[in-house]
Structure formats: C-alpha cells, structure tokens
Scaffold this motif. Structure first.
Motif, mmCIF file in Angstrom:
data_model
loop_
_atom_site.group_PDB
_atom_site.id
_atom_site.type_symbol
_atom_site.label_atom_id
_atom_site.label_comp_id
_atom_site.label_asym_id
_atom_site.label_seq_id
_atom_site.Cartn_x
_atom_site.Cartn_y
_atom_site.Cartn_z
ATOM 1 N N GLY A 1 13.589 16.342 10.562
ATOM 2 C CA GLY A 1 13.071 17.633 10.984
ATOM 3 C C GLY A 1 14.083 18.397 11.820
ATOM 4 N N GLY A 2 13.996 19.718 11.757
ATOM 5 C CA GLY A 2 14.906 20.551 12.524
ATOM 6 C C GLY A 2 16.196 20.878 11.800
ATOM 7 N N MET A 3 16.402 20.283 10.627
ATOM 8 C CA MET A 3 17.602 20.555 9.838
ATOM 9 C C MET A 3 17.226 21.419 8.627
ATOM 10 N N ASP A 4 18.247 21.895 7.926
ATOM 11 C CA ASP A 4 18.050 22.756 6.756
ATOM 12 C C ASP A 4 17.472 21.930 5.615
ATOM 13 N N ALA A 5 16.213 22.179 5.247
ATOM 14 C CA ALA A 5 15.561 21.398 4.203
ATOM 15 C C ALA A 5 16.195 21.634 2.839
ATOM 16 N N SER A 6 16.701 22.849 2.587
ATOM 17 C CA SER A 6 17.311 23.128 1.281
ATOM 18 C C SER A 6 18.581 22.308 1.081
ATOM 19 N N LYS A 7 19.376 22.139 2.138
ATOM 20 C CA LYS A 7 20.572 21.301 2.034
ATOM 21 C C LYS A 7 20.188 19.850 1.780
ATOM 22 N N GLU A 8 19.099 19.412 2.424
ATOM 23 C CA GLU A 8 18.654 18.041 2.205
ATOM 24 C C GLU A 8 18.211 17.838 0.756
ATOM 25 N N ARG A 9 17.526 18.833 0.182
ATOM 26 C CA ARG A 9 17.090 18.705 -1.216
ATOM 27 C C ARG A 9 18.295 18.634 -2.157
ATOM 28 N N ARG A 10 19.355 19.400 -1.854
ATOM 29 C CA ARG A 10 20.562 19.312 -2.665
ATOM 30 C C ARG A 10 21.199 17.932 -2.550
ATOM 31 N N ALA A 11 21.172 17.363 -1.336
ATOM 32 C CA ALA A 11 21.721 16.019 -1.142
ATOM 33 C C ALA A 11 20.907 14.976 -1.907
ATOM 34 N N LEU A 12 19.599 15.163 -1.963
ATOM 35 C CA LEU A 12 18.761 14.225 -2.709
ATOM 36 C C LEU A 12 18.997 14.340 -4.214
ATOM 37 N N ARG A 13 19.285 15.535 -4.693
ATOM 38 C CA ARG A 13 19.570 15.717 -6.122
ATOM 39 C C ARG A 13 20.919 15.093 -6.500
ATOM 40 N N ALA A 14 21.778 14.840 -5.512
ATOM 41 C CA ALA A 14 23.085 14.232 -5.783
ATOM 42 C C ALA A 14 23.000 12.721 -5.945
ATOM 43 N N SER A 15 21.796 12.182 -6.053
ATOM 44 C CA SER A 15 21.557 10.753 -6.318
ATOM 45 C C SER A 15 22.183 9.844 -5.259
ATOM 46 N N ASP B 1 7.334 15.350 3.439
ATOM 47 C CA ASP B 1 7.426 16.713 2.914
ATOM 48 C C ASP B 1 8.247 16.745 1.630
ATOM 49 N N HIS B 2 9.407 16.079 1.610
ATOM 50 C CA HIS B 2 10.231 16.027 0.395
ATOM 51 C C HIS B 2 9.505 15.295 -0.721
ATOM 52 N N LEU B 3 8.755 14.261 -0.366
ATOM 53 C CA LEU B 3 8.022 13.499 -1.376
ATOM 54 C C LEU B 3 6.956 14.367 -2.031
ATOM 55 N N GLU B 4 6.200 15.099 -1.223
ATOM 56 C CA GLU B 4 5.126 15.930 -1.756
ATOM 57 C C GLU B 4 5.664 17.103 -2.579
ATOM 58 N N ARG B 5 6.876 17.568 -2.275
ATOM 59 C CA ARG B 5 7.480 18.674 -3.025
ATOM 60 C C ARG B 5 8.228 18.192 -4.268
ATOM 61 N N GLY B 6 8.253 16.889 -4.466
ATOM 62 C CA GLY B 6 8.926 16.349 -5.647
ATOM 63 C C GLY B 6 10.420 16.216 -5.514
ATOM 64 N N ALA B 7 10.974 16.435 -4.317
ATOM 65 C CA ALA B 7 12.423 16.339 -4.129
ATOM 66 C C ALA B 7 12.868 14.898 -3.914
ATOM 67 N N LEU B 8 11.965 14.021 -3.480
ATOM 68 C CA LEU B 8 12.308 12.625 -3.187
ATOM 69 C C LEU B 8 11.625 11.714 -4.206
ATOM 70 N N ASP B 9 12.431 11.052 -4.999
ATOM 71 C CA ASP B 9 11.937 10.127 -6.029
ATOM 72 C C ASP B 9 12.125 8.697 -5.539
ATOM 73 N N LEU B 10 11.034 7.980 -5.369
ATOM 74 C CA LEU B 10 11.093 6.613 -4.851
ATOM 75 C C LEU B 10 10.809 5.578 -5.933
ATOM 76 N N SER B 11 10.831 5.981 -7.187
ATOM 77 C CA SER B 11 10.438 5.066 -8.261
ATOM 78 C C SER B 11 11.412 3.908 -8.438
ATOM 79 N N GLY B 12 12.681 4.104 -8.092
ATOM 80 C CA GLY B 12 13.666 3.040 -8.270
ATOM 81 C C GLY B 12 14.000 2.302 -6.994
ATOM 82 N N LEU B 13 13.194 2.480 -5.980
ATOM 83 C CA LEU B 13 13.494 1.912 -4.657
ATOM 84 C C LEU B 13 13.423 0.377 -4.685
ATOM 85 N N LYS B 14 14.407 -0.261 -4.080
ATOM 86 C CA LYS B 14 14.436 -1.718 -3.985
ATOM 87 C C LYS B 14 14.226 -2.214 -2.550
ATOM 88 N N GLU B 15 14.599 -1.402 -1.554
ATOM 89 C CA GLU B 15 14.504 -1.820 -0.151
ATOM 90 C C GLU B 15 13.912 -0.692 0.685
#
Length: 580
Positions: free
Chosen positions: A107-121, A134-148
C-alpha cells in the motif's frame, strides 16, 4: 551447518554479506526433517528469519528461478509496507546469483506499476495483505502456479485485522502448496490459522524458554505518574543511544512527547497513524541517515520497522499485554547486537507490570530513573572517550590550535571545549527520589507556581454522586468569580470533594460564594465551605453513611451540567447551597 551444504550461489551470497555461520532458525529450517514440509516457526524478530525462509524456499525452487513462468512460484505476505520492502531487499541479494525476479506489492505505492511488474512474470511476490488482495480481486495476481507461501510475522497480521485478507489470499492458492508460517508468538489465533491452511506442519521454536531476547537487557523504572516524561528524557540522556525508539499508546501521546523532546533539543521524529506514507519514509530515512536519533511511535506505526543501529527501546506508555511487550522490545537486540528495553512504570501500576513480566517469563532489573548526577558522570566518560580517540588533524586545524594556545592556557581551551559540548546536550530533569518518604513529601509539597500557600474548600458531593471535574470547574468559576487557573488540586472522595484555592484570593472567593448563593435555583444543591483538607476530613467523617440525596444523581450527571449534555436533567434536588 556450514555454507558447503548449501547450493554454491546461495553460499556465495551469504559470504558476500558477511555471514560467518547460519543462525539457529536458519539451521533449523534446513534440517532434513523440515525438507518439503509445512513449517510453523516461532522465532524472535531479528533472529535472521527472513534469510531463513529465503533459504527454505530456494532449496525447493532454485532450479525454477532461471526459467520463465506464467505465475509466481512463491508468495511472501508481511504485515507492513516497511517489512515487505525489507523482505524484498533481503531476498534480492540472496537470490541475485540465481536470477530470481522479485515483485513487491504494498500500500502507498503506485498500483499500476505493480500490475506491470506482475505481468512480467516474477518468480517471487512480496506484499502486504490488503494490496495483494486488491491485485487478486482485480485479476492482476495469478496464484494458480504457486508452490510456496510464507506468512511473515503472522501474529501481527492477525492483530492488525488482516484475517479476512489472509483467508481470501490463501483460499486462492493451490491445495498442494507448501506453507511456512513465521510468528514471534503463538496465540490461539495462529494455531487455528495453521490448522486450517497447513498439513502435518513441523513446529520449530528457536525462541527458547525465555520469551524475551537473549540479547536484550530488560529494565523497569518506577516513577511518580507526573514524572513519566521526565524519566524518558533522563533515560535518553543517560544511554545516548545511537538510535532509540519510545513507544506511546496513542497518537495524541506521540504528538505530545515528540513536541516535548523537540523542545528540549533532541533530534526526534514521530510515527503514528496520522502520518502519511511520505512522512513515514522521511522519518525513517532521517533515522537511517543519523539526522535523527530518537523516534516516538505507536505500536501499529512501528511494526515492521528495521533500524540496524537501534539499541534502546523505552516503553513510555505500558504495553497492553506480554505479546505487545515482546513485539516492541524486539525492535532492538537484533542479529546478535545488544539492546536495552526499559519500561517506565508509575508507582500505582507496579503490580500489573510484575504480573506481565511473570507471564512473559522475562527477568527485568528494577532500577531508579537516572539522576542528573549519573547522567553528567556518563557525559564525562563519553566526552573523554571521544576526545582521546586517535585522530588525524590537517594543517588548518593545527594552525587554529596554535592561535588558541597563544591566547589561552591549555586548561582554559579544554574547559571551553567541555562547556561547548555540554551546551549542545539536552538538560536532564530533576526527579523525585524513589523512596516512600520522598514520595509522601512530594505529594504534600510540590505545587504549581502560585499554589505554594493554599486554602482547602469542600463540596458535599463525591464519586457516589458522579462528581466530575468537567462540571465542577465551571461551577466553581461561576460561583466564586475565579478562573480555571485559580483552582488548584481537586480531590474527589466517595461523598465529598476537596479543592484548593490560593490563600491570596480565598477571602474574595468566599465572599463571591455568599453573594451568588442567593441567585442559585433550588436545583443547585451543592454545599461549599472551607475545609481542613481531604485527609483530615476523611478521618473525621469515617463511618458516615452516604447522604440521602445520592440516589437521585444519575450516571454522568452533576450540578451545573450544561444543557443538552448527558446528565443535564439529573441534578440532585432538595438542598440549597450553604456557604460559611
């Protein structure tokens, strides 16, 4: 465990950071029985747990860090943005040679930059619960392949009200993931969380039987309730810590203590809920740059703060429980460095603190507040040590020294240097001696300016009639034609209240009472008269039953209560004020 048992790239990273050996918690998470299992780790703040879970994750994911991925492999959740950023920095150097990509979402940081970082895999995502949700609910954070998944300082996240956020995030992760839960304390809420989201978890505890840090010296200073701030000033002056943090219970207390210390000449910053993220960042940077040496903060505002040179923690307002005491104190004594945690305890609250320390299994030294003489002694020692350190002087310095020696004796020059040093230091506070006799004498003899000679008066109402200074003071001002500043101590007893009036205006006050009594309505039932004082009156009235009007006074009510406020319609009736 030696670095030879670690993958070379991790061992090299640790060696470059100055690690000579792994800490207890780092060794424990790499033990053979912990491999691939869910973990519940009870480790103190500052014990190296960030590197510990970094090593634990890397052992499982190291081969995947160099490959591309559609979704993050690892997720680290931390309670505060400061801690999340710190974790991200730690993992960055630990995984640098492995080629891991790390994204931070706070929180307190630029959310759009964070979404771009998440799209960079990214391979690893580090964030705070609210922003990750917030990112999870907006579909920007994909946790389907999470191992840890790592929950860092899980107890603090639950204390801060992030349970729903954590549950939504964890429910979105694959069932076969590995979950590492790190917590300094293990309350029932943490146990319940572990039972729901972990499978056959291995419990690891490196905290030991002593719930306090082995590298923290706990001290308790007992003072008069009116001298808490003075004790804080003297503790800061006595220790002269490189960095110190003072804990207060509320943002108002933070604001007041910050102003007090600033006025006395301390380089101090404040952290509380009323400060923006930009102000927080500036305050923390001032501490790291040594432009400030003292931080006044609330519990919530200080969570996640990592100040490597923090050596003194002062509990100005007492912690609410043993867990809060532990979290506050854990800001110091980190990574093998020594620290001191001091509780300032008003005399009436000593038993409560004794009970808290027993419950926390913390051994503390009960000491007196530092005196001005003790502070001056420490100042002399510090000054001598500083001036006698080996140093190199350039030609300009020596030329000025020669000119001074030509004008003054070496002894005069040294004395001027000492005086200049002392003038730059905040002055210590004179404090009440910590003896029963001194406390009793101070109670009787210490007065506000102008109240050295006073006359006691009494009112025939007390706690049982809900007497309250909030309406007593306006009543006295109206009836006695005085101001609030001309009323001294107020002592509210069970059935009567005593107050002080300076002797110089006592006669005028009594005359005003006589005149205004005729103007009061029958609703005004309070009797005001001179008194010998609360102690003598209490002895004389011992055994007297409550007056017959006490049942007519409602809660929060009282004579003179303003209309429209609670209790305004519940004034006791039946007696006219009488003045002698």
């Amino acid at each position: 465990m030696t670095f030879s048992t670690l993958p070379p790239m991790l061992g090299e990273a640790l060696a470059e950071r100055g690690y000579a050996a792994l800490t207890a918690v780092q060794t424990a998470v790499l033990a053979p029985e912990a491999a691939g299992r869910d973990l519940i780790v009870s480790a103190q703040t500052g014990s190296g747990k960030t590197v510990a879970f970094g090593l634990a994750m890397a052992r499982d994911l190291l081969d995947d860090f160099g490959a591309s991925t559609q979704s993050p492999l690892s997720l680290v959740i931390a309670p505060t943005r400061e801690l999340a950023l710190q974790v991200s920095r730690e993992l960055a150097w630990l995984y640098a040679k492995a080629g891991a990509r790390i994204a931070t979402c706070v929180g307190g940081m630029d959310a759009s930059k964070e979404r771009r970082a998440l799209r960079a895999s990214p391979h690893v995502v580090v964030g705070t619960p609210g922003r990750l949700r917030d990112h999870l609910e907006r579909g920007a954070l994909d946790l389907s392949g999470l191992k840890e998944v790592v929950l860092d300082e899980a107890d603090e996240m639950l204390d801060m009200g992030f349970r729903e956020d954590l549950e939504e995030i964890l429910d979105a992760t694959p069932a076969e993931r590995r979950t590492l839960l790190f917590s300094a304390t293990m309350p029932k809420s943490i146990v319940a969380l572990a039972e729901r989201y972990q499978r056959d978890a291995l419990r690891i505890s490196t905290a030991g039987d002593d719930r306090g840090h082995g590298d923290i010296a706990f001290q308790v200073v007992t003072v008069s309730p009116a001298e808490v701030e003075a004790a804080a000033v003297n503790l800061l002056r006595f220790h002269e810590a490189e960095t110190a943090i003072l804990f207060c219970a509320t943002r108002d207390n933070v604001r007041r203590l910050h102003a007090t210390l600033q006025e006395r000449g301390f380089a101090v910053v404040a952290l509380s809920g009323e400060h923006s993220q930009s102000e927080r960042n500036q305050a923390l940077q001032a501490l790291r740059d040594r432009r400030a040496r003292v931080c006044v903060a609330t519990d919530v505002a200080a969570r996640g703060i990592d100040l490597p040179n923090l050596s003194l923690v002062v509990h100005v307002d007492l912690p609410r429980d043993a867990e809060t005491l532990q979290h506050r104190s854990g800001r110091t004594g980190r990574a093998g460095k020594k620290g001191t945690a001091v509780l300032i305890v008003p005399f009436p609250r000593r038993r409560r603190v004794e009970s808290m320390l027993r419950g926390a299994r913390i051994k503390a030294d009960w000491i007196d507040a530092p005196t001005p003489d003790a502070i001056r002694t420490r100042d002399r020692e510090r000054l001598l040590a500083e001036l006698l350190q080996p140093a190199e002087f350039d030609g300009e310095d020596r030329a000025l020294a020669q000119r001074l020696l030509a004008e003054r004796s070496p002894e005069d020059i040294a004395a001027a240097l000492v005086r200049a040093h002392r003038a730059a230091m905040p002055q210590p506070e004179e404090m009440l001696e910590n003896t029963p006799e001194a406390r009793r004498a101070a109670q009787q003899d210490r007065h506000r300016p102008g109240f050295e000679d006073t006359v006691w008066f009494r009112m025939d109402i007390g706690r049982r009639q809900n007497a309250d200074p909030r309406w007593i003071l306006p009543l006295l001002c109206r009836r006695g034609h005085i101001t609030r500043n001309e009323v001294g101590a107020i002592r509210i007893g069970a059935n009567e209240t005593h107050f002080q009036i300076p002797r110089a205006i006592a006669e005028k006050f009594g005359a005003a009472l006589q005149r205004t009594a005729r103007d009061e309505s029958e609703d005004e039932v309070v009797r005001i008269e001179p008194s010998e004082g609360p102690r003598q009156a209490a002895h004389a009235n011992r055994g007297v039953k409550p007056n017959k009007f006490s049942h007519k006074v409602g809660r929060k009510s009282g004579p003179g209560a303003p209309k429209g406020r609670p209790g305004a319609k519940h004034k006791p009736r039946g007696r006219k004020e009488r003045n002698r």
